[in-house]
Design a protein around this motif. Structure first.
Motif, PDB file in Angstrom:
ATOM      1  N   ARG A 143      -8.467   9.062  -1.464  1.00 14.18           N
ATOM      2  CA  ARG A 143      -6.999   8.832  -1.188  1.00 14.18           C
ATOM      3  C   ARG A 143      -6.418   9.431  -2.573  1.00 14.18           C
TER       4      ARG A 143
ATOM      5  N   THR B  12       0.507  10.400  -4.626  1.00 13.25           N
ATOM      6  CA  THR B  12       1.589  11.305  -5.246  1.00 13.25           C
ATOM      7  C   THR B  12       2.671  10.527  -5.928  1.00 13.25           C
TER       8      THR B  12
ATOM      9  N   ARG C  26      -2.720  19.402  -6.687  1.00 16.24           N
ATOM     10  CA  ARG C  26      -1.242  19.306  -5.890  1.00 16.24           C
ATOM     11  C   ARG C  26      -1.523  20.529  -4.967  1.00 16.24           C
TER      12      ARG C  26
ATOM     13  N   VAL D  10      -3.376  19.257  -1.961  1.00 21.30           N
ATOM     14  CA  VAL D  10      -2.552  18.374  -1.114  1.00 21.30           C
ATOM     15  C   VAL D  10      -1.589  19.207  -0.332  1.00 21.30           C
ATOM     16  N   GLY D  11      -0.912  19.959  -1.062  1.00 19.68           N
ATOM     17  CA  GLY D  11       0.174  20.847  -0.320  1.00 19.68           C
ATOM     18  C   GLY D  11      -0.416  21.620   0.727  1.00 19.68           C
ATOM     19  N   ALA D  12      -1.495  22.065   0.904  1.00 15.80           N
ATOM     20  CA  ALA D  12      -2.227  22.781   2.011  1.00 15.80           C
ATOM     21  C   ALA D  12      -2.503  21.961   3.318  1.00 15.80           C
ATOM     22  N   ARG D  13      -2.355  20.625   2.959  1.00 15.37           N
ATOM     23  CA  ARG D  13      -2.447  19.682   4.238  1.00 15.37           C
ATOM     24  C   ARG D  13      -3.678  19.989   5.001  1.00 15.37           C
ATOM     25  N   GLY D  14      -4.799  20.314   4.596  1.00 16.69           N
ATOM     26  CA  GLY D  14      -5.959  20.433   5.423  1.00 16.69           C
ATOM     27  C   GLY D  14      -6.435  21.943   5.695  1.00 16.69           C
ATOM     28  N   ARG D  15      -5.477  22.906   5.213  1.00 23.63           N
ATOM     29  CA  ARG D  15      -5.705  24.068   5.369  1.00 23.63           C
ATOM     30  C   ARG D  15      -6.416  24.830   4.492  1.00 23.63           C
TER      31      ARG D  15
END
Length: 60
Positions: free
Chosen positions: A2, A5, A26, A29-34
């Protein structure tokens, strides 16, 4: 895992300390799984000011 942010940046309730580590979290997290390349993480950490030699133990 978990990641929080809002407020202070934290992973599993533990604060992320250090600007470089925070930059890596960061970016992930910004990549959102990519997938995030090593080059993209290095750019997030060093923002165009990468050291000439990679950090690590001295070889002297």
């Amino acid at each position: 895992m978990r990641i929080t942010t809002l407020g202070g940046l934290a992973v599993d309730g533990r604060p992320v300390r250090g600007e470089r580590l925070a930059a890596v979290v960061r970016a992930l997290v910004g990549a959102r799984g990519r997938t995030v390349t090593a080059a993209a993480l290095a750019e997030a950490v060093w923002a165009g000011r990468r050291p000439r030699t990679p950090p690590g133990p001295s070889t002297r």
